[in-house]
Enzyme design. Structure first.
Site, PDB file in Angstrom:
ATOM      1  N   PRO A 112       0.825  -1.213   0.000  1.00  0.00           N
ATOM      2  CA  PRO A 112       0.000   0.000   0.000  1.00  0.00           C
ATOM      3  C   PRO A 112       0.855   1.257   0.000  1.00  0.00           C
ATOM      4  CG  PRO A 112      -0.264  -1.228   2.072  1.00  0.00           C
ATOM      5  CD  PRO A 112       0.560  -2.076   1.159  1.00  0.00           C
ATOM      6  N   GLY A 114       2.332   4.878   0.724  1.00  0.00           N
ATOM      7  CA  GLY A 114       2.428   5.900   1.777  1.00  0.00           C
ATOM      8  C   GLY A 114       1.930   5.431   3.126  1.00  0.00           C
ATOM      9  N   GLY A 116       3.601   3.394   5.395  1.00  0.00           N
ATOM     10  CA  GLY A 116       4.606   2.975   6.370  1.00  0.00           C
ATOM     11  C   GLY A 116       5.278   1.664   6.032  1.00  0.00           C
ATOM     12  N   SER A 119       6.720   1.637   0.393  1.00  0.00           N
ATOM     13  CA  SER A 119       6.332   1.433  -1.008  1.00  0.00           C
ATOM     14  C   SER A 119       7.232   2.227  -1.961  1.00  0.00           C
ATOM     15  CB  SER A 119       4.872   1.852  -1.209  1.00  0.00           C
ATOM     16  OG  SER A 119       4.697   3.192  -0.785  1.00  0.00           O
ATOM     17  N   ASP A 164      14.895   2.894   4.669  1.00  0.00           N
ATOM     18  CA  ASP A 164      13.972   2.218   3.740  1.00  0.00           C
ATOM     19  C   ASP A 164      14.692   1.650   2.524  1.00  0.00           C
ATOM     20  OD1 ASP A 164      12.141   3.465   5.391  1.00  0.00           O
ATOM     21  OD2 ASP A 164      10.741   3.852   3.753  1.00  0.00           O
TER      22      ASP A 164
HETATM   23  O1  PMV Z   1       6.546   5.980   6.288  1.00  0.00           O
HETATM   24  P1  PMV Z   1       7.870   5.598   5.719  1.00  0.00           P
HETATM   25  O2  PMV Z   1       7.947   4.139   5.379  1.00  0.00           O
HETATM   26  O3  PMV Z   1       8.270   6.492   4.575  1.00  0.00           O
HETATM   27  O4  PMV Z   1       8.962   5.819   6.865  1.00  0.00           O
HETATM   28  C1  PMV Z   1       9.318   7.101   7.330  1.00  0.00           C
HETATM   29  C2  PMV Z   1      10.366   6.935   8.396  1.00  0.00           C
HETATM   30  C3  PMV Z   1      10.889   8.221   9.014  1.00  0.00           C
HETATM   31  O5  PMV Z   1      11.837   7.843  10.003  1.00  0.00           O
HETATM   32  C4  PMV Z   1       9.766   8.998   9.692  1.00  0.00           C
HETATM   33  C5  PMV Z   1      11.556   9.127   7.986  1.00  0.00           C
HETATM   34  C6  PMV Z   1      12.832   8.554   7.415  1.00  0.00           C
HETATM   35  O6  PMV Z   1      13.200   8.949   6.293  1.00  0.00           O
HETATM   36  O7  PMV Z   1      13.503   7.741   8.086  1.00  0.00           O
END
Ligand code: PMV
EC number: 2.7.1.36
Length: 328
Positions: A112, A114, A116, A119, A164
Site C-alpha cells: 500500500p 504511503g 509505512g 512502497s 527504507d
Molecule cells: O513511512 P515511511 O515508510 O516512509 O517511513 C518514514 C520513516 C521516518 O523515520 C519517519 C523518515 C525517514 O526517512 O527515516
C-alpha cells in the site's frame, strides 16, 4: 523488458528518531514492487501502472522528462509515486552516463502507498536496478542502495534516512545509524500487519517532530529514549527473545504517540492487537495513518483486526531474506 522486484519493510524500532542519528531496525517483508523497463528510442519516460494501491485503483500515467504528467491523475499518492520514478530515472541517467536515456516503465506493487511499508523505496530500488541493467550496467547492492537513497533525498527535499532504501535493496533485518547500514540476524518473527486504508504525510510528520524536539527538551529526550529502545531491541533480537521484542515495541509506540505521530485509527489497531494478546504492537513508518505491526504467533490478532471498524486490511508478513530480485 528488464524486470526487477524489491520488498517493502516494517520498522521494528526507531522511525523518526533515525532522522536525528539514532539507530533504527527495519525488516524487509514479502510484499513486493515489481518494475519492468524497456529502453526507448527517444528521451521520454512513460510510466504505466495498474495496481499501485491495494483497493484496485487503476491509473495510466504518461510522464515527460521534466516530471510533469501529460494526463491528469487525480490520485495524489499515485502522482507522488510517479515523482519517485522520475527521480530514479534521473539517477540512472547519471550513473550510466546516458543523459538522454528514455524508458517505458511498468509498475506493479502489492505494497500500500504511503502507509509505512516502504512502497516508494521498493519502487525506486526496483526501478533503478531494472533501468541500469537495461542499459548494460550492473550496480552492486551498495551502489544500488546509494542511488535509491539519493532518489528519496531529492524527492523528499533532504528529509530521508537510508533505512527504507537500504533495507529494500538488501532484504532481511538491518540496522541503520546515520550512514552506517548493516545486515543483522533476526529470528522468525510472527508479524501481523493492520492497515487502516489511509496514509500519512511523511514530510509534515517529520517536520512536526523536529519542531517539538526544538521546542521542548523532553521531546529531545523522547527521541533519545527511542534510541535506547532500539539498542535494547538489538539485544532481544540477537537473543531471539520475542516476548521482550513485543514489550519494547509497545514502549516504542508510546513514545511515538508522545511525539504526536500516531492517530486514532493507528492507536485503535494497536490496542485491538494488545487486547487480542499480541506480544506487542506499534505503528510503522511515518505514522498519521497507514499500518501497524504486531507480534502474535496465534491467529487472535488477525481475527481481532479483521473485525475492527477502521481496519481495512490485515495480513501476516514473512521476513524477506532477499532484497532486490532480478526477474526473468
Ligand atoms: O513511512 P515511511 O515508510 O516512509 O517511513 C518514514 C520513516 C521516518 O523515520 C519517519 C523518515 C525517514 O526517512 O527515516
Amino acid at each position: 523488458m528488464t524486470r526487477s522486484s524489491a520488498p517493502g519493510k516494517i520498522y521494528l524500532f526507531g522511525e523518526h528518531a533515525v532522522v536525528y542519528g539514532e539507530p533504527a531496525v527495519p525488516c524487509a517483508i514479502e510484499r513486493r514492487a515489481r518494475v519492468g523497463v524497456e529502453p526507448r528510442d527517444d528521451a521520454t519516460l512513460r510510466v504505466h501502472s495498474d495496481d499501485l494501491s491495494l483497493d484496485g485503483f487503476t491509473v495510466e500515467y504518461a510522464g515527460s522528462t521534466d516530471g510533469k504528467p501529460d494526463i491528469d491523475v487525480a490520485e495524489s499518492l499515485v502522482d507522488a509515486a510517479m515523482g519517485y520514478v522520475d527521480e530514479a530515472i534521473a539517477q540512472v541517467r547519471e550513473v550510466t552516463g546516458e543523459p538522454d536515456a528514455g524508458f517505458d516503465v511498468t509498475i506493479e506493487s502489492d505494497i500500500p502507498l504511503g502507509a509505512g511499508l516502504g512502497s516508494s523505496a521498493a519502487v525506486v530500488v526496483a526501478a533503478v536496478d531494472a533501468a541500469t541493467r537495461a542499459l548494460g550496467v550492473e550496480l552492486s547492492t551498495a551502489e544500488l542502495a546509494e542511488r535509491a537513497y539519493q532518489t528519496e533525498l531529492a524527492v523528499q527535499e533532504g528529509q530521508a534516512s537510508r533505512a527504507d532504501t537500504f533495507c529494500s535493496a538488501t532484504g532481511g533485518a538491518v540496522r541503520v545509524e546515520g550512514s552506517d547500514c548493516r545486515a543483522i540476524d533476526a529470528p522468525d518473527l510472527p508479524l501481523v500487519i493492520g492497515f487502516d486504508g489511509g496514509a500519512g504525510d511523511t514530510g509534515a510528520l517529520v517536520a512536526g517532530v523536529r519542531q517539538l524536539r526544538d521546542e521542548y527538551s523532553f521531546a529531545a529526550d523522547t527521541v533519545a529514549s527511542i534510541g535506547d529502545i532500539v539498542r535494547q531491541g538489538e539485544t532481544a533480537l540477537a537473543d531471539g527473545d520475542v516476548a521482550e521484542l513485543g514489550r519494547l515495541m509497545d514502549f516504542n509506540h508510546g513514545l511515538l504517540s508522545a511525539l504526536g505521530v500516531s492517530g486514532r485509527s493507528l492507536d485503535s489497531m494497536v490496542w485491538a492487537a494488545r487486547e487480542a494478546g499480541a506480544l506487542g504492537a506499534k505503528l510503522t513508518g511515518a505514522g498519521g495513518g497507514g499500518c501497524i505491526v504486531a507480534l502474535d504467533p496465534t491467529p487472535e490478532t488477525e481475527t481481532a483486526l479483521r473485525y475492527l471498524p477502521g481496519c481495512e486490511d490485515v495480513f501476516r508478513a514473512e521476513l524477506a531474506d532477499e532484497g532486490v530480485r532480478r526477474l526473468e
